[in-house]
Design a protein around this motif. Structure first.
Motif, PDB file in Angstrom:
ATOM      1  N   GLY A  47      -4.486 -14.473   4.898  1.00 53.59           N
ATOM      2  CA  GLY A  47      -4.752 -14.165   3.468  1.00 53.59           C
ATOM      3  C   GLY A  47      -4.162 -15.014   2.440  1.00 53.59           C
ATOM      4  O   GLY A  47      -4.773 -14.977   1.353  1.00 53.59           O
ATOM      5  N   GLY A  65       0.753  -1.264  -0.035  1.00 54.57           N
ATOM      6  CA  GLY A  65      -0.077   0.001  -0.074  1.00 54.57           C
ATOM      7  C   GLY A  65       0.931   1.313   0.054  1.00 54.57           C
ATOM      8  O   GLY A  65       0.431   2.320   0.886  1.00 54.57           O
ATOM      9  N   SER A 117      -4.496  -6.103  -2.469  1.00 58.81           N
ATOM     10  CA  SER A 117      -3.805  -5.003  -1.851  1.00 58.81           C
ATOM     11  C   SER A 117      -4.165  -4.924  -0.410  1.00 58.81           C
ATOM     12  O   SER A 117      -4.803  -6.093   0.033  1.00 58.81           O
ATOM     13  N   ASP A 118      -3.811  -3.735   0.398  1.00 58.64           N
ATOM     14  CA  ASP A 118      -4.229  -3.640   1.670  1.00 58.64           C
ATOM     15  C   ASP A 118      -5.240  -2.242   1.729  1.00 58.64           C
ATOM     16  O   ASP A 118      -5.499  -1.678   0.707  1.00 58.64           O
ATOM     17  N   GLU A 119      -5.715  -1.835   2.925  1.00 58.07           N
ATOM     18  CA  GLU A 119      -6.290  -0.884   3.249  1.00 58.07           C
ATOM     19  C   GLU A 119      -5.703   0.296   2.655  1.00 58.07           C
ATOM     20  O   GLU A 119      -6.410   1.150   1.996  1.00 58.07           O
ATOM     21  N   LYS A 160     -13.893  -6.557   0.877  1.00 59.61           N
ATOM     22  CA  LYS A 160     -13.148  -7.254   1.831  1.00 59.61           C
ATOM     23  C   LYS A 160     -13.525  -8.873   1.865  1.00 59.61           C
ATOM     24  O   LYS A 160     -14.681  -9.084   1.786  1.00 59.61           O
ATOM     25  N   PRO A 186       1.698  -6.890   1.665  1.00 58.23           N
ATOM     26  CA  PRO A 186       0.421  -7.218   1.104  1.00 58.23           C
ATOM     27  C   PRO A 186       0.419  -8.183  -0.006  1.00 58.23           C
ATOM     28  O   PRO A 186      -0.389  -8.830  -0.314  1.00 58.23           O
ATOM     29  N   ILE A 214      -8.948  -6.873  -0.818  1.00 55.86           N
ATOM     30  CA  ILE A 214      -8.429  -6.480   0.356  1.00 55.86           C
ATOM     31  C   ILE A 214      -8.041  -7.590   1.238  1.00 55.86           C
ATOM     32  O   ILE A 214      -9.115  -8.244   1.641  1.00 55.86           O
ATOM     33  N   PRO A 261      -5.907  -9.867   4.444  1.00 56.64           N
ATOM     34  CA  PRO A 261      -4.893  -9.467   5.534  1.00 56.64           C
ATOM     35  C   PRO A 261      -3.508  -9.530   5.274  1.00 56.64           C
ATOM     36  O   PRO A 261      -3.226 -10.968   4.561  1.00 56.64           O
ATOM     37  N   ALA A 262      -2.847  -8.996   5.835  1.00 62.20           N
ATOM     38  CA  ALA A 262      -1.300  -9.008   5.596  1.00 62.20           C
ATOM     39  C   ALA A 262      -0.493  -8.414   6.713  1.00 62.20           C
ATOM     40  O   ALA A 262      -0.633  -7.126   6.656  1.00 62.20           O
TER      41      ALA A 262
END
Length: 386
Positions: A80, A13, A39-41, A378, A103, A57, A59-60
């Motif tokens: 993830g 990210g 990816s992530d947030e 998500k 991520p 999205i 989790p990582a």
């Protein structure tokens, strides 16, 4: 005519990971392929980069915080990976391409599990931690520099120099001439610390420019991207020194600013170097000393050795040193234009094309067509696979 396939891009990210991923996504889209992003947030917050592209999205975790933090990170990575495997079973991709950052790791681990071809792209002149971790298992490694530190000799046979893709608006600058600089004309300076800004630039640049000869100082027009906590003080300092300056915490028109700049004062992040060399803009670079493996110093090496930039270690980045380097660059228009040409000689404008060629060449089964577009989802949402 190429066969339409589905490619998954996995990126951490930060802008350094997301911009080249977005450039590849655009190129693959022009070739008729379908692309989705993992990816992530943070990654989904970059405006305009992945509009209309299905985004997931996952989790990582990040490997920090001691044993407890490592345990939490490992748990997040495994979660993830499990969710990515589920995704790939619903939408079998032709290949998964990682752009570094934590991520990207679950997406790549899931691809290894499912026997899906993989590649990683390294933006920096030092192979990043995640890319080092997976280098032995991926099908191909794409690099942005001819010399990449921390890349094992055993992996060089599958390594391909492609460059670091930049946005189309920056790529267009390559066909524009270096801005005309007359001896008594406006001298435009662009100051940028990357997406996060850089406090040291706000602290040093105004005082450094104030030490320039008065006939040079009066010609300056400065555009300065500053951190929000630094911008008021920097604006006041420029006003006190009677230096014309526009300041902002974010420059949405960065390609336009780069087009008009005669000199850029900046950090040495991968995207910054790629844009400077594609556009052909001379620079004074101040690498971030806390960058992992000191990769920004390595990033600056090629353009500096070519004569397109001057690199100053942050410990030696003083107003006096900045003024000295600015005079060496700026008082001779012919020398400055020569430096611009030397910076341009380091550019790799075909990076997105060459990376897309590499991705297409992976020995992949025909991917199923992805379904659904639009907002990031998500995992756990009912519509995650819709």
């Amino acid at each position: 005519m190429s066969i339409t396939r589905h490619f998954v891009l996995a990126a951490g990210g930060t802008g350094g990971h997301m911009v080249p991923a977005a450039s590849l996504a655009a190129e693959l889209g022009r070739r008729g392929h379908h692309v989705s992003l993992i990816s992530d947030e943070r990654g989904v917050r970059f405006p305009g980069l992945f509009e209309g592209i299905q985004t997931h999205i996952l989790p990582a975790g990040r490997l920090k915080g001691g044993p407890i933090g490592w345990t939490r990170a490992a748990s997040a990575m495994l979660q993830g990976r499990t969710l990515a495997i589920e995704l790939y079973r619903h939408q079998r991709p032709a290949a998964v391409i990682g752009f570094g950052g934590y991520p990207a790791l679950p997406a790549l681990l899931a691809a290894f599990n499912q026997g899906i071809p993989t590649a990683v792209h390294e933006q920096n002149a030092v192979l990043g931690r995640v890319n080092r971790l997976v280098a032995g298992k991926v099908s191909a490694i794409a690099t942005s520099y001819a010399e990449v530190e921390r890349l094992k000799d055993a992996h060089r046979g599958k390594t391909h120099l492609v460059g670091n893709p930049v946005r189309d608006a920056v790529l267009a600058l390559r066909n524009q001439p270096y801005p005309l600089l007359e001896e008594d004309g406006i001298f435009r300076v662009l100051v940028t610390g990357g997406s996060q800004g850089a406090s040291v630039l706000s602290q040093v640049v105004p005082d450094g420019l104030s030490l320039l000869p008065i006939n040079f100082r009066r010609r300056l027009q400065v555009t300065h991207q500053a951190r929000i906590e630094d911008i008021d003080a920097a604006r006041a300092k420029y006003a006190e020194l009677s230096i014309a300056a526009d300041l902002a915490t974010y420059l949405p028109d960065m390609p336009e600013q780069l087009a008009w700049a005669h000199v850029v004062i900046a950090r040495a992040g991968a995207s910054t170097i790629a844009e400077l060399t594609v556009a052909g803009r001379p620079a004074i670079l101040v690498p971030l000393p806390s960058a992992t493996d000191d990769h920004q110093t390595a990033n600056a090496r090629e353009i500096t050795m070519a004569g397109g930039a001057r690199t100053i270690d942050q410990r030696g980045f003083t107003p006096k040193e900045l003024a000295k380097q600015m005079q060496r660059l700026g008082l001779d228009p012919a020398a400055l234009q020569n430096a611009a040409g030397r910076a341009r000689s380091c550019g790799r404008p075909d990076a997105a094309r060459d990376l897309a060629d590499l991705v297409e060449s992976l020995d992949a089964p025909l991917g199923d067509m992805p379904v659904g577009e639009g907002r990031p989802k998500k995992f756990g949402d009912e519509a995650a696979f819709a």
